[in-house]
Motif scaffolding. Structure first.
Motif, PDB file in Angstrom:
ATOM      1  N   GLU A  23       6.233  12.619 -47.263  1.00  0.00           N
ATOM      2  CA  GLU A  23       6.610  12.960 -48.521  1.00  0.00           C
ATOM      3  C   GLU A  23       5.248  13.018 -49.440  1.00  0.00           C
ATOM      4  OE1 GLU A  23      10.079  13.937 -51.218  1.00  0.00           O
ATOM      5  OE2 GLU A  23       9.393  13.639 -49.029  1.00  0.00           O
ATOM      6  N   ASN A  24       4.523  14.125 -49.170  1.00  0.00           N
ATOM      7  CA  ASN A  24       3.331  14.302 -49.994  1.00  0.00           C
ATOM      8  C   ASN A  24       3.372  16.127 -50.134  1.00  0.00           C
ATOM      9  OD1 ASN A  24       0.470  15.866 -49.638  1.00  0.00           O
ATOM     10  ND2 ASN A  24       0.024  13.583 -49.766  1.00  0.00           N
ATOM     11  N   ILE A  25       3.467  16.393 -51.587  1.00  0.00           N
ATOM     12  CA  ILE A  25       3.342  17.803 -51.804  1.00  0.00           C
ATOM     13  C   ILE A  25       2.374  18.615 -51.169  1.00  0.00           C
ATOM     14  CG2 ILE A  25       2.420  17.432 -53.658  1.00  0.00           C
ATOM     15  CD1 ILE A  25       4.972  20.013 -53.354  1.00  0.00           C
ATOM     16  N   ASP A  26       1.160  18.551 -50.998  1.00  0.00           N
ATOM     17  CA  ASP A  26       0.141  19.127 -50.732  1.00  0.00           C
ATOM     18  C   ASP A  26       0.268  19.339 -48.990  1.00  0.00           C
ATOM     19  OD1 ASP A  26      -1.257  19.396 -53.101  1.00  0.00           O
ATOM     20  OD2 ASP A  26      -2.272  17.623 -52.678  1.00  0.00           O
TER      21      ASP A  26
ATOM     22  N   LYS B  38       3.255  19.279 -47.489  1.00  0.00           N
ATOM     23  CA  LYS B  38       4.401  20.139 -47.280  1.00  0.00           C
ATOM     24  C   LYS B  38       3.906  21.529 -47.402  1.00  0.00           C
ATOM     25  CE  LYS B  38       7.771  16.337 -47.914  1.00  0.00           C
ATOM     26  NZ  LYS B  38       8.235  16.320 -46.739  1.00  0.00           N
ATOM     27  N   LEU B  39       3.173  21.753 -48.469  1.00  0.00           N
ATOM     28  CA  LEU B  39       3.065  23.201 -48.889  1.00  0.00           C
ATOM     29  C   LEU B  39       2.012  23.820 -47.869  1.00  0.00           C
ATOM     30  CD1 LEU B  39       1.944  22.864 -52.566  1.00  0.00           C
ATOM     31  CD2 LEU B  39       4.237  23.751 -51.574  1.00  0.00           C
ATOM     32  N   LYS B  40       1.188  22.909 -47.185  1.00  0.00           N
ATOM     33  CA  LYS B  40       0.304  23.552 -46.076  1.00  0.00           C
ATOM     34  C   LYS B  40       1.304  23.856 -44.955  1.00  0.00           C
ATOM     35  CE  LYS B  40      -3.715  22.514 -43.042  1.00  0.00           C
ATOM     36  NZ  LYS B  40      -3.088  23.403 -42.004  1.00  0.00           N
ATOM     37  N   ILE B  41       2.164  23.009 -44.725  1.00  0.00           N
ATOM     38  CA  ILE B  41       3.047  23.151 -43.253  1.00  0.00           C
ATOM     39  C   ILE B  41       4.018  24.577 -43.616  1.00  0.00           C
ATOM     40  CG2 ILE B  41       5.238  22.169 -42.172  1.00  0.00           C
ATOM     41  CD1 ILE B  41       3.684  19.414 -42.592  1.00  0.00           C
ATOM     42  N   PHE B  42       4.452  24.626 -44.775  1.00  0.00           N
ATOM     43  CA  PHE B  42       5.489  25.739 -44.988  1.00  0.00           C
ATOM     44  C   PHE B  42       4.417  27.109 -44.748  1.00  0.00           C
ATOM     45  CE2 PHE B  42       8.633  22.653 -45.742  1.00  0.00           C
ATOM     46  CZ  PHE B  42       9.695  23.484 -45.331  1.00  0.00           C
ATOM     47  N   LYS B  43       3.224  27.045 -45.562  1.00  0.00           N
ATOM     48  CA  LYS B  43       2.409  28.310 -45.220  1.00  0.00           C
ATOM     49  C   LYS B  43       2.224  28.702 -43.887  1.00  0.00           C
ATOM     50  CE  LYS B  43      -1.995  30.261 -46.846  1.00  0.00           C
ATOM     51  NZ  LYS B  43      -3.183  29.953 -47.781  1.00  0.00           N
ATOM     52  N   ASP B  44       1.761  27.397 -43.028  1.00  0.00           N
ATOM     53  CA  ASP B  44       1.554  27.706 -41.614  1.00  0.00           C
ATOM     54  C   ASP B  44       2.926  27.986 -40.803  1.00  0.00           C
ATOM     55  OD1 ASP B  44      -1.025  26.806 -41.969  1.00  0.00           O
ATOM     56  OD2 ASP B  44      -0.807  24.961 -41.279  1.00  0.00           O
ATOM     57  N   LEU B  45       4.015  27.482 -41.117  1.00  0.00           N
ATOM     58  CA  LEU B  45       5.330  27.997 -40.452  1.00  0.00           C
ATOM     59  C   LEU B  45       5.612  29.264 -40.683  1.00  0.00           C
ATOM     60  CD1 LEU B  45       7.740  24.649 -41.153  1.00  0.00           C
ATOM     61  CD2 LEU B  45       6.567  25.699 -39.078  1.00  0.00           C
ATOM     62  N   ASP B  46       5.343  29.772 -42.005  1.00  0.00           N
ATOM     63  CA  ASP B  46       5.608  31.085 -42.161  1.00  0.00           C
ATOM     64  C   ASP B  46       4.960  32.235 -41.507  1.00  0.00           C
ATOM     65  OD1 ASP B  46       7.035  33.008 -44.173  1.00  0.00           O
ATOM     66  OD2 ASP B  46       5.220  33.261 -45.380  1.00  0.00           O
ATOM     67  N   ALA B  47       3.746  31.611 -41.126  1.00  0.00           N
ATOM     68  CA  ALA B  47       2.763  32.285 -40.415  1.00  0.00           C
ATOM     69  C   ALA B  47       3.215  32.728 -38.972  1.00  0.00           C
ATOM     70  CB  ALA B  47       1.411  32.068 -40.292  1.00  0.00           C
TER      71      ALA B  47
ATOM     72  N   ASN C 100      12.985  18.483 -45.389  1.00  0.00           N
ATOM     73  CA  ASN C 100      13.958  17.219 -45.478  1.00  0.00           C
ATOM     74  C   ASN C 100      13.272  16.379 -46.435  1.00  0.00           C
ATOM     75  OD1 ASN C 100      15.797  15.024 -44.432  1.00  0.00           O
ATOM     76  ND2 ASN C 100      13.866  14.041 -43.963  1.00  0.00           N
ATOM     77  N   THR C 101      12.507  16.932 -47.714  1.00  0.00           N
ATOM     78  CA  THR C 101      12.043  16.195 -48.547  1.00  0.00           C
ATOM     79  C   THR C 101      13.149  15.423 -49.363  1.00  0.00           C
ATOM     80  OG1 THR C 101      10.845  16.513 -50.621  1.00  0.00           O
ATOM     81  CG2 THR C 101      12.362  18.142 -50.193  1.00  0.00           C
ATOM     82  N   SER C 102      12.807  14.449 -49.888  1.00  0.00           N
ATOM     83  CA  SER C 102      13.837  13.393 -50.695  1.00  0.00           C
ATOM     84  C   SER C 102      13.703  13.430 -52.007  1.00  0.00           C
ATOM     85  CB  SER C 102      13.639  12.053 -50.165  1.00  0.00           C
ATOM     86  OG  SER C 102      12.091  11.609 -50.452  1.00  0.00           O
ATOM     87  N   SER C 103      12.568  14.566 -52.468  1.00  0.00           N
ATOM     88  CA  SER C 103      12.486  14.437 -54.119  1.00  0.00           C
ATOM     89  C   SER C 103      11.967  15.656 -54.537  1.00  0.00           C
ATOM     90  CB  SER C 103      11.702  12.972 -54.422  1.00  0.00           C
ATOM     91  OG  SER C 103      10.126  13.140 -53.864  1.00  0.00           O
TER      92      SER C 103
ATOM     93  N   LYS D  73       9.276  24.975 -55.334  1.00  0.00           N
ATOM     94  CA  LYS D  73       7.845  25.030 -55.258  1.00  0.00           C
ATOM     95  C   LYS D  73       7.351  25.149 -53.702  1.00  0.00           C
ATOM     96  CE  LYS D  73       3.752  22.721 -56.725  1.00  0.00           C
ATOM     97  NZ  LYS D  73       2.998  21.604 -57.575  1.00  0.00           N
ATOM     98  N   ILE D  74       8.110  24.327 -52.750  1.00  0.00           N
ATOM     99  CA  ILE D  74       7.995  24.560 -51.258  1.00  0.00           C
ATOM    100  C   ILE D  74       7.960  26.169 -50.950  1.00  0.00           C
ATOM    101  CG2 ILE D  74       8.708  24.038 -48.894  1.00  0.00           C
ATOM    102  CD1 ILE D  74       9.088  21.151 -50.167  1.00  0.00           C
ATOM    103  N   ALA D  75       9.422  26.605 -51.401  1.00  0.00           N
ATOM    104  CA  ALA D  75       9.397  27.976 -51.094  1.00  0.00           C
ATOM    105  C   ALA D  75       8.428  29.059 -51.445  1.00  0.00           C
ATOM    106  CB  ALA D  75      10.979  28.479 -51.691  1.00  0.00           C
TER     107      ALA D  75
END
Length: 286
Positions: free
Chosen positions: A92-95, A97-106, A117-120, A125-127
């Motif tokens: 549960e770390n915003i930075d 998660k943002l990196k993971i989603f940027k990488d997943l998008d690619a 699965n974030t709990s908070s 912002k993630i999107a």
């Protein structure tokens, strides 16, 4: 959307639980983690969970073999390129998660849904870290995933109806009860209510009002909770509790969400709860 192949990012207690349940209900699963050791431990956890179900006669050895056969593992995110939906279950770390989603998008195929699965943390912002924000949603499973029936569904500001319908359908195919958080607010439903209660229990200890055991017994016997709030905090992980309280405090700007100084000190000491052997209780001594 016809979901057949499910990706899971993270092989920890949430990730391996999600992988197990998805495979149990017939989905093929690819579980990734940066750590090979974490993947091995995650698969061992799934196997052990299945063994307990076999012992209870709610699963056969053949069912277990079939379930494990539907899960593949990889240390490379590109292994998820053909997944229909990818569920992120990292720390549960915003930075992060943002990196993971940027990488997943690619790496994910254009039609793939990306779910956290974030709990908070804000799904909006993630999107925003992706080029497919309408295909991003929150799908918050409860721990332990194989036993807990609830999934919180969270729409980001950009989430499309089609995406949210698919997420709901997936949860229901996994025999979960899907509850929608109608606003993307810090903590959503469960942790907006639960974490301040846990934090207040820590303040009760911090201020010398009662002992750990007295606080837990009072809440169990006085409010009919299955476990006391400090036991629950240890189970969740004190670092996770602190991270969520920080999200609530930062996101809502209200002093009532200020993390208890004692919770901060425990995390600084490395006393994270069950997973570290020490939290409000000493598990290494048991």
């Amino acid at each position: 959307m016809n979901i057949q192949l499910v990706g899971v990012v993270g092989a920890g207690q949430m990730g391996n639980g999600i992988a197990q349940v998805a495979a149990q209900f017939g989905f093929n699963v690819i579980m990734t983690d940066v750590s090979g050791a974490a993947l091995e431990k995650g698969m061992a956890t799934i196997s052990g969970s299945c063994d307990r179900l076999v012992k209870k006669a709610t699963m056969t050895e053949a069912d277990k073999a079939a379930l494990l056969g539907r899960i593949k593992t990889s240390q490379d995110l590109s292994a998820l390129k053909e997944c229909d939906i990818i569920i992120e279950a990292a720390t549960e770390n915003i930075d992060l998660k943002l990196k993971i989603f940027k990488d997943l998008d690619a790496v994910a195929k254009p039609a793939a849904l990306l779910v956290s699965n974030t709990s908070s943390i804000s799904i909006t912002k993630i999107a925003g870290a992706t080029k497919r924000p309408e295909q991003v949603a929150g799908m918050h499973f409860m721990n332990p995933v194989p036993l807990m029936k609830l999934v919180e569904g969270i729409r980001g500001l950009q989430t499309s109806d089609a995406t949210f319908t698919a997420v709901r359908a997936l949860a229901e195919k996994m025999d979960k009860t899907f509850v929608e958080s109608t606003k993307d607010m810090p903590g959503f439903i469960v942790n907006r209510i639960l974490m301040p209660m846990i934090n207040e229990a820590v303040y009760t200890l911090h201020e010398g009002i009662a002992s750990v055991e007295a606080i837990d017994n009072a809440m169990k016997l006085g409010t009919n909770q299955p476990m006391g709030p400090l036991t629950l905090a240890d189970f969740i992980g004190l670092d996770t509790c602190l991270a969520i309280m920080n999200v609530l405090h930062d996101g809502l700007g209200d002093s009532k969400y200020r993390p208890c100084p004692l919770l901060v000190k425990y995390v600084e000491a490395g006393w994270m709860g069950r997973k570290s052997g020490r939290g409000f209780y000493n598990y290494a001594a048991k």
